[in-house]
Design an enzyme around this catalytic site. Structure first.
Site, PDB file in Angstrom:
ATOM      1  N   THR A  54      -7.138 -14.955  -0.229  1.00 57.74           N
ATOM      2  CA  THR A  54      -7.317 -16.229  -0.767  1.00 57.74           C
ATOM      3  C   THR A  54      -6.866 -17.345   0.159  1.00 57.74           C
ATOM      4  O   THR A  54      -7.736 -17.922   0.577  1.00 57.74           O
ATOM      5  CB  THR A  54      -6.563 -17.083  -1.589  1.00 57.74           C
ATOM      6  OG1 THR A  54      -7.005 -15.557  -3.263  1.00 57.74           O
ATOM      7  CG2 THR A  54      -7.520 -18.076  -2.534  1.00 57.74           C
ATOM      8  N   TYR A 142       1.095  -5.660  -4.308  1.00 62.36           N
ATOM      9  CA  TYR A 142      -0.868  -5.973  -5.248  1.00 62.36           C
ATOM     10  C   TYR A 142      -1.460  -4.963  -4.859  1.00 62.36           C
ATOM     11  O   TYR A 142      -2.538  -4.715  -3.488  1.00 62.36           O
ATOM     12  CB  TYR A 142      -0.939  -7.272  -3.697  1.00 62.36           C
ATOM     13  CG  TYR A 142      -2.466  -7.950  -4.029  1.00 62.36           C
ATOM     14  CD1 TYR A 142      -2.784  -8.254  -5.463  1.00 62.36           C
ATOM     15  CD2 TYR A 142      -2.863  -9.310  -3.497  1.00 62.36           C
ATOM     16  CE1 TYR A 142      -3.902  -8.681  -5.272  1.00 62.36           C
ATOM     17  CE2 TYR A 142      -4.108  -9.936  -3.414  1.00 62.36           C
ATOM     18  CZ  TYR A 142      -4.980  -9.550  -4.945  1.00 62.36           C
ATOM     19  OH  TYR A 142      -5.613 -10.120  -5.252  1.00 62.36           O
ATOM     20  N   LYS A 170       1.685  -8.014  -8.032  1.00 64.68           N
ATOM     21  CA  LYS A 170       0.864  -8.430  -8.688  1.00 64.68           C
ATOM     22  C   LYS A 170      -0.169  -7.357  -9.011  1.00 64.68           C
ATOM     23  O   LYS A 170      -1.318  -6.504  -8.521  1.00 64.68           O
ATOM     24  CB  LYS A 170       0.212  -9.614  -7.564  1.00 64.68           C
ATOM     25  CG  LYS A 170      -1.232 -10.739  -8.222  1.00 64.68           C
ATOM     26  CD  LYS A 170      -1.480 -11.253  -6.033  1.00 64.68           C
ATOM     27  CE  LYS A 170      -2.766 -12.050  -6.781  1.00 64.68           C
ATOM     28  NZ  LYS A 170      -3.438 -12.897  -5.371  1.00 64.68           N
ATOM     29  N   VAL A 210      -0.383 -14.744 -10.393  1.00 64.35           N
ATOM     30  CA  VAL A 210      -0.522 -15.443  -8.540  1.00 64.35           C
ATOM     31  C   VAL A 210      -2.317 -15.384  -8.738  1.00 64.35           C
ATOM     32  O   VAL A 210      -2.671 -14.901  -9.265  1.00 64.35           O
ATOM     33  CB  VAL A 210      -0.178 -14.286  -7.226  1.00 64.35           C
ATOM     34  CG1 VAL A 210      -0.901 -14.843  -6.708  1.00 64.35           C
ATOM     35  CG2 VAL A 210       1.348 -14.325  -7.983  1.00 64.35           C
TER      36      VAL A 210
END
Length: 299
Positions: A54, A142, A170, A210
């Site tokens: 992001t 992640y 995540k 998150v």
């Protein structure tokens, strides 16, 4: 020093995966990054992920990543966990980024599944283990197979959880059944990485989020979490349902694009995107306004 963490919440509970503000000419906007980080922590985030996808990490240089970590730490490092994204599809590069993040003072590392080259589960295990071995910092995995092309299987998560510095995951896999088993078997702190599933993942054992939509609705995410933790399940459900237009609107197209547009609409630091990402079209921006308004976001 970072806020106090526990094994159950090593990076806090509500984190936003922060965009990287750029100036009008496309340069790194460190002042904007500090102002945005301060705004997000003031809104209720107890952690920020910097240099994640992001944050447009594929298009920022290693030097820019280092500058950004140091700037955000200076702004909010005494009030929030600053987690540095170090994941790439080149293990050696990830190790170098991890060591630099540690030197810069980051409180933890986020390591995304290597993308495009589709390693085997043994390759994933060795990749993540090498990152965890590279520094003394805690690591959040992640898992986002829709982007990376390969999932982190439950057995691999269980193996990785044996490493003393692999402490969290995540989860953007979008599979509540697999998440349930992995949470139960691994003991990892579990963070929702899929905003639409924030509440469902809490129900099967996640400790927090998150988030991308945290850029615009952190107080609501905090209220949802607090309601769930307090046993007010109906209240948590009502907040979840109120946020559905926001969840939908922020992901009608690529999330960084919509996030930067939303921040610009609120007069917050964002700036342009770096190619291959592009600004929203006028119709897309108008739809985003409708979606955000339907979810109670003031523009």
């Amino acid at each position: 020093m970072a806020p106090i963490s526990t094994p159950q919440t090593p990076f806090g509970r509500v984190l936003t995966a922060m965009v990287t503000p750029f100036t009008a000419d496309g340069a790194l906007d460190l002042d904007g990054a500090q102002r945005l980080a301060t705004h997000l922590v003031d809104a209720g985030n107890d952690g920020l992920v910097i240099n994640g996808t992001t944050g447009e990490s594929p298009t920022t240089s290693d030097a820019e990543k280092s500058e950004l970590v140091r700037a955000v730490l200076e702004a909010v490092g005494d009030r929030a966990h600053v987690v540095a994204g170090v994941g790439t599809n080149d293990t050696r590069h990830s190790l170098a980024l991890a060591r630099t993040a540690e030197r810069d003072g980051a409180h933890g590392l986020l390591a995304v599944t290597p993308y495009y080259n589709k390693p085997s589960q043994e390759g994933l295990y060795q990749h993540f283990s090498a990152i965890a071995d590279a520094t003394e910092l805690p690591v959040m995995l992640y898992d986002i197979p829709g982007r990376s092309g390969v999932p982190i299987d439950t057995e691999t998560l269980v193996r990785l959880a044996e490493h003393p510095r692999v402490v969290a995951n995540k989860d953007a896999k979008g599979d509540l059944g697999r998440a349930s088993w992995a949470i139960a078997r691994s003991g990892l702190a579990w963070y929702s990485g899929d905003d639409m599933l924030n509440l469902p993942l809490l129900s099967v054992g996640a400790c927090g989020f998150v988030s991308v939509v945290g850029h615009v609705v952190t107080p609501e995410l905090r209220a949802l979490l607090d309601a769930h933790l307090g046993g007010e399940i109906q209240k948590a459900t009502e907040i979840h349902q109120k946020l559905l237009p926001v969840y939908t609107g922020m992901f009608r197209t690529q999330g960084v694009m919509t996030t930067k547009a939303a921040l610009a609409l609120q007069g917050l630091p964002a700036g342009p995107l770096r190619l291959p990402l592009v600004e929203l079209s006028a119709p897309e921006t108008e739809q985003l306004k409708v979606d955000l308004a339907a979810g109670g976001v003031e523009l």
